[in-house]
Design a protein around this motif. Structure first.
Motif, PDB file in Angstrom:
ATOM      1  N   ASP A   1      98.615  77.538  33.915  1.00  0.00           N
ATOM      2  CA  ASP A   1      99.457  76.228  33.072  1.00  0.00           C
ATOM      3  C   ASP A   1      99.919  75.327  34.003  1.00  0.00           C
ATOM      4  O   ASP A   1     100.286  74.247  33.236  1.00  0.00           O
ATOM      5  CB  ASP A   1     100.818  77.269  32.879  1.00  0.00           C
ATOM      6  CG  ASP A   1     101.524  76.634  31.618  1.00  0.00           C
ATOM      7  OD1 ASP A   1     100.925  75.989  30.722  1.00  0.00           O
ATOM      8  OD2 ASP A   1     102.607  76.525  31.873  1.00  0.00           O
ATOM      9  N   GLN A   2      99.589  75.288  35.343  1.00  0.00           N
ATOM     10  CA  GLN A   2     100.142  74.289  35.919  1.00  0.00           C
ATOM     11  C   GLN A   2      98.974  73.490  36.759  1.00  0.00           C
ATOM     12  O   GLN A   2      99.077  72.379  37.501  1.00  0.00           O
ATOM     13  CB  GLN A   2     101.302  74.618  36.950  1.00  0.00           C
ATOM     14  CG  GLN A   2     102.375  75.088  36.112  1.00  0.00           C
ATOM     15  CD  GLN A   2     103.670  75.584  37.154  1.00  0.00           C
ATOM     16  OE1 GLN A   2     103.064  75.879  38.267  1.00  0.00           O
ATOM     17  NE2 GLN A   2     104.672  75.807  36.708  1.00  0.00           N
ATOM     18  N   ALA A   3      97.988  74.414  37.049  1.00  0.00           N
ATOM     19  CA  ALA A   3      97.038  73.795  38.152  1.00  0.00           C
ATOM     20  C   ALA A   3      96.111  72.614  37.284  1.00  0.00           C
ATOM     21  O   ALA A   3      96.196  72.209  36.067  1.00  0.00           O
ATOM     22  CB  ALA A   3      95.889  74.888  38.357  1.00  0.00           C
TER      23      ALA A   3
ATOM     24  N   PRO B   1     105.526  69.202  37.946  1.00  0.00           N
ATOM     25  CA  PRO B   1     104.688  68.548  38.821  1.00  0.00           C
ATOM     26  C   PRO B   1     103.485  69.473  39.272  1.00  0.00           C
ATOM     27  O   PRO B   1     103.552  70.736  38.995  1.00  0.00           O
ATOM     28  CB  PRO B   1     105.481  68.322  40.197  1.00  0.00           C
ATOM     29  CG  PRO B   1     106.836  69.512  40.091  1.00  0.00           C
ATOM     30  CD  PRO B   1     106.982  69.710  38.479  1.00  0.00           C
ATOM     31  N   VAL B   2     102.370  68.746  39.615  1.00  0.00           N
ATOM     32  CA  VAL B   2     101.127  69.665  40.010  1.00  0.00           C
ATOM     33  C   VAL B   2     101.428  70.307  41.440  1.00  0.00           C
ATOM     34  O   VAL B   2     101.736  69.576  42.236  1.00  0.00           O
ATOM     35  CB  VAL B   2      99.960  68.810  40.129  1.00  0.00           C
ATOM     36  CG1 VAL B   2      98.893  69.479  40.510  1.00  0.00           C
ATOM     37  CG2 VAL B   2      99.713  67.920  38.757  1.00  0.00           C
TER      38      VAL B   2
ATOM     39  N   LEU C   1      95.901  64.360  38.773  1.00  0.00           N
ATOM     40  CA  LEU C   1      96.272  62.828  38.953  1.00  0.00           C
ATOM     41  C   LEU C   1      97.127  62.536  37.807  1.00  0.00           C
ATOM     42  O   LEU C   1      98.076  61.794  37.597  1.00  0.00           O
ATOM     43  CB  LEU C   1      95.468  61.780  39.288  1.00  0.00           C
ATOM     44  CG  LEU C   1      95.865  60.381  39.551  1.00  0.00           C
ATOM     45  CD1 LEU C   1      96.900  60.215  40.618  1.00  0.00           C
ATOM     46  CD2 LEU C   1      94.573  59.504  40.010  1.00  0.00           C
ATOM     47  N   ALA C   2      96.518  62.641  36.632  1.00  0.00           N
ATOM     48  CA  ALA C   2      96.894  62.575  35.098  1.00  0.00           C
ATOM     49  C   ALA C   2      98.135  63.328  34.974  1.00  0.00           C
ATOM     50  O   ALA C   2      99.340  62.495  34.493  1.00  0.00           O
ATOM     51  CB  ALA C   2      95.769  62.689  34.038  1.00  0.00           C
TER      52      ALA C   2
ATOM     53  N   ALA D   1     101.990  61.603  34.614  1.00  0.00           N
ATOM     54  CA  ALA D   1     102.732  62.016  33.685  1.00  0.00           C
ATOM     55  C   ALA D   1     104.258  62.508  33.794  1.00  0.00           C
ATOM     56  O   ALA D   1     105.242  62.217  33.504  1.00  0.00           O
ATOM     57  CB  ALA D   1     102.198  62.843  32.531  1.00  0.00           C
ATOM     58  N   HIS D   2     104.092  63.299  35.228  1.00  0.00           N
ATOM     59  CA  HIS D   2     105.541  64.125  35.540  1.00  0.00           C
ATOM     60  C   HIS D   2     106.431  62.908  36.173  1.00  0.00           C
ATOM     61  O   HIS D   2     107.714  63.039  35.875  1.00  0.00           O
ATOM     62  CB  HIS D   2     105.310  65.058  36.350  1.00  0.00           C
ATOM     63  CG  HIS D   2     106.311  65.653  37.217  1.00  0.00           C
ATOM     64  ND1 HIS D   2     107.602  66.349  36.942  1.00  0.00           N
ATOM     65  CD2 HIS D   2     106.820  65.119  38.720  1.00  0.00           C
ATOM     66  CE1 HIS D   2     108.290  66.550  37.905  1.00  0.00           C
ATOM     67  NE2 HIS D   2     107.897  65.838  38.791  1.00  0.00           N
TER      68      HIS D   2
END
Length: 633
Positions: free
Chosen positions: A252-254, A326-327, A367-368, A372-373
């Motif tokens: 969901d986050q990677a 955040p990533v 990066l996108a 966005a975050h």
């Protein structure tokens, strides 16, 4: 010609659908289709038509009903022998191509043997798209609604529960929220949907909303049934109160391709022609259509829809604009990140467009999402993320993507759209009006020069990380202590991974799940067969060969062959004449560069990354020996 049972009873050919008028022949057809390929007894059919109030001439009336149904079939091109008279009753000869119920059950069974979560989920979602509205809404049989509809509804709900369970297990909590909101509200008596919704809310950082949902469920059960929630829901509440980790949410986050709520392609929009009713019970077939107001209400009090009221396109359901986290362990890209966030924060009158392009696995999505975050507070209208390809690699159409975006002017201010893994400029252009005055981030392996020519914007062509950035990523993922213990091996690991963010994350995940494995041993093992060993067995998306393969197989076969030929070239520089001096050879290099499989180009030489060159050589060898794999999914 096919029959549609999972919704209003209808006969379809191509995109044209004839919805049958409520009548005895409609009840007879539904009763036969509910038992495809089986002998349906005369007694069962009599109950389906008259329930317990059967007339003295019921058997003769049943035969008349069968004849009238056969006449309808002939009128619409259905073979008359599709209804077969057999000893003791009748049988309807249908299969997966001619009845949606058979196809639904076939797909659900196929999901059992899929062998992996992605394949299972793909088939379950395809099965669920076959349901087109209230079940048998135009069939007046009391018996069928009482005895058959609940069982069919249970099949659908079990399938939906199973699909949502897989989504949660894959960590796609944000993407499944829309389905769970709807399911929990429509079926408040099914605690499993409530449990899934609460879990998804909690795992996406919405603890207070998760607890509020639990208390609402608890209050409803207490008020209506005088009972407490089941043990599973109670355990979930306790875990939320304690702040327990319910499991990995890596997918969901990677920084991997993001999923929309329904990655499976919907069925083609249904263009309903003039509805042709079945014959009334008391006379021969008629060609006129009864007004909607004259249609009887089927059992349960739900008014049957008029035939022309069926939707011509899927419902426009927009996922809620949720906070973008955040990533994890995001590092590097400082210059690109600063430039992109500055552009996004500018309140330009037109849509701000940013394109991130580069090789597969280079970190475009990461990066996108990080940008966005960083800027989500600038967009009161929300941030909407849409994966622009289906699980099978096919591109979404503009209409499919628009179903997951706010309509122009419908939001509360500027919105940010993240269109991930775009394949052509034509996918993007129709979506830009959805963000007037807002911003759009597009990630694509292609440069999308045509989009820049028509709409302007900025392009960032990402390259591999430099050694310092690679070390930062490994340190963030593995911890400073483990990297510091083997600094030289950490540098070698970054080299073996080609400084690709995807490769580095895969290697880090392998080391994290094997705490006894040294970095040096990991490097030695990976170096024996890169990039084939840069993959994780439990997640096909975290696989360098799979990601490279998807990029390659999007190209025409002749460009794929050109890429394989590059595996035999000396060194990593690819001169302009590497594939010959013909115009087609020059075009091949340009196509490969545009697809992210080569870098740079005229006036200087092209370059191929070492991992891509090894992959090209392997592909050529497999092709020559007849061992080439099929297109990866």
């Amino acid at each position: 010609m096919r029959f549609q049972l999972l919704g209003p009873l209808s006969i379809a050919e191509g995109h044209d659908v004839v919805v049958l008028k409520p009548s005895k022949p409609s009840s007879l057809l539904a009763a036969l289709l509910l038992h495809p390929g089986s002998v349906v007894s005369t007694g069962y059919l009599l109950r389906a038509l008259w329930d317990d109030d059967q007339p003295a001439t019921a058997r003769a009336a049943l035969q008349s009903c069968v004849l009238r149904l056969r006449r309808i079939f002939v009128k619409y091109g259905v073979a008359g022998d599709v209804i077969e008279a057999v000893p003791g009753g009748y049988r309807m000869n249908v299969d997966t191509d001619t009845l949606d119920l058979v196809r639904f059950r076939t797909l659900v069974r196929a999901a059992d043997g899929a062998g992996d979560a992605e394949g299972e989920l793909y088939r379950l979602k395809e099965a669920l798209t076959l349901w087109q509205g209230p079940l048998l809404a135009n069939v007046p049989s009391l018996m069928l609604h009482r005895d058959e509809v609940p069982g069919l509804t249970e099949e659908r709900l079990r399938t939906l529960e199973r699909a949502c369970d897989i989504e949660l297990s894959l960590g796609r909590c944000r993407q499944v929220l829309v389905d769970l909101w709807e399911a929990a509200r429509r079926h408040p008596g099914r605690e499993r949907f409530a449990e899934q919704l609460i879990e998804a809310l909690y795992r996406t950082g919405r603890q207070s909303e998760a607890l509020a949902e639990y208390r609402a469920v608890k209050g409803r059960l207490k008020e209506e049934l005088g009972i407490d929630p089941g043990p599973s829901l109670q355990r979930l509440e306790l875990a939320i109160l304690r702040g327990d980790d319910l499991g990995s949410v890596a997918l969901d986050q990677a920084p991997q391709p993001l999923e929309i709520a329904a990655p499976v392609r919907p069925t083609a929009p249904v263009a309903v022609t003039a509805a042709v009713p079945a014959p009334d019970d008391g006379g021969p077939p008629r060609g006129d259509r009864a007004p909607a107001a004259d249609w009887p209400v089927p059992p349960g009090g739900r008014a049957a829809p008029a035939p022309l009221a069926l939707p011509a396109s899927p419902t426009h359901l927009v996922p809620p604009a949720l906070p973008v986290p955040p990533v994890p362990s995001f590092t590097g890209r400082a210059a690109e990140r600063a430039d992109i966030t500055a552009r996004l924060r500018e309140c330009a009158p037109d849509t701000t467009l940013v394109v991130l392009s580069g090789a597969p696995g280079i970190g475009k999505t990461a990066l996108a999402r990080q940008c966005a975050h960083d800027t989500q507070d600038t967009f009161p209208g929300g941030v909407f993320v849409v994966a622009m390809t289906h699980p099978d690699g096919a591109p979404l159409t503009a209409d499919e993507a628009m179903a997951h975006l706010p309509r122009p002017g419908a939001g509360d201010g500027r919105a940010l759209l993240v269109l991930d893994d775009v394949t052509t400029a034509d996918q993007v252009r129709p979506l830009l009006p959805a963000a007037p005055g807002g911003a759009v981030i597009v990630t694509s392996r292609r440069g999308l020069a045509g989009l820049m020519a028509t709409h302007g914007g900025s392009v960032h062509r990402l390259s591999t990380l430099d050694p310092a950035e690679s070390r930062q990523l490994l340190t963030a993922a593995l911890g400073a202590e483990r990297v510091a213990a083997e600094p030289a091996a950490a540098g070698e690991l970054a080299d073996v991974c080609g400084h690709f963010p995807l490769s580095l994350r895969i290697a880090a995940a392998r080391l994290l799940t094997r705490p006894g494995l040294s970095v040096e041993d990991c490097v030695r093992w990976l170096a024996e067969d890169p990039p084939a060993r840069l993959s994780l067995a439990d997640d096909p998306r975290m696989s360098v060969p799979q990601v490279f393969g998807r990029a390659l197989h999007r190209l025409e076969p002749r460009w794929q062959d050109a890429f394989r030929r590059l595996g035999d070239q000396e060194g990593l520089l690819v001169p302009a004449h590497a594939l010959g001096d013909s115009p087609e050879a020059e075009e091949a290099l340009e196509r490969l560069a545009d697809a992210g499989l080569l870098e740079e180009g005229p006036p200087g030489p092209y370059r191929i990354h070492r991992l891509l060159k090894i992959y090209a050589r392997r592909q050529a060898r497999e092709r020559n020996t007849g061992e080439a794999a099929t297109v990866p999914h």
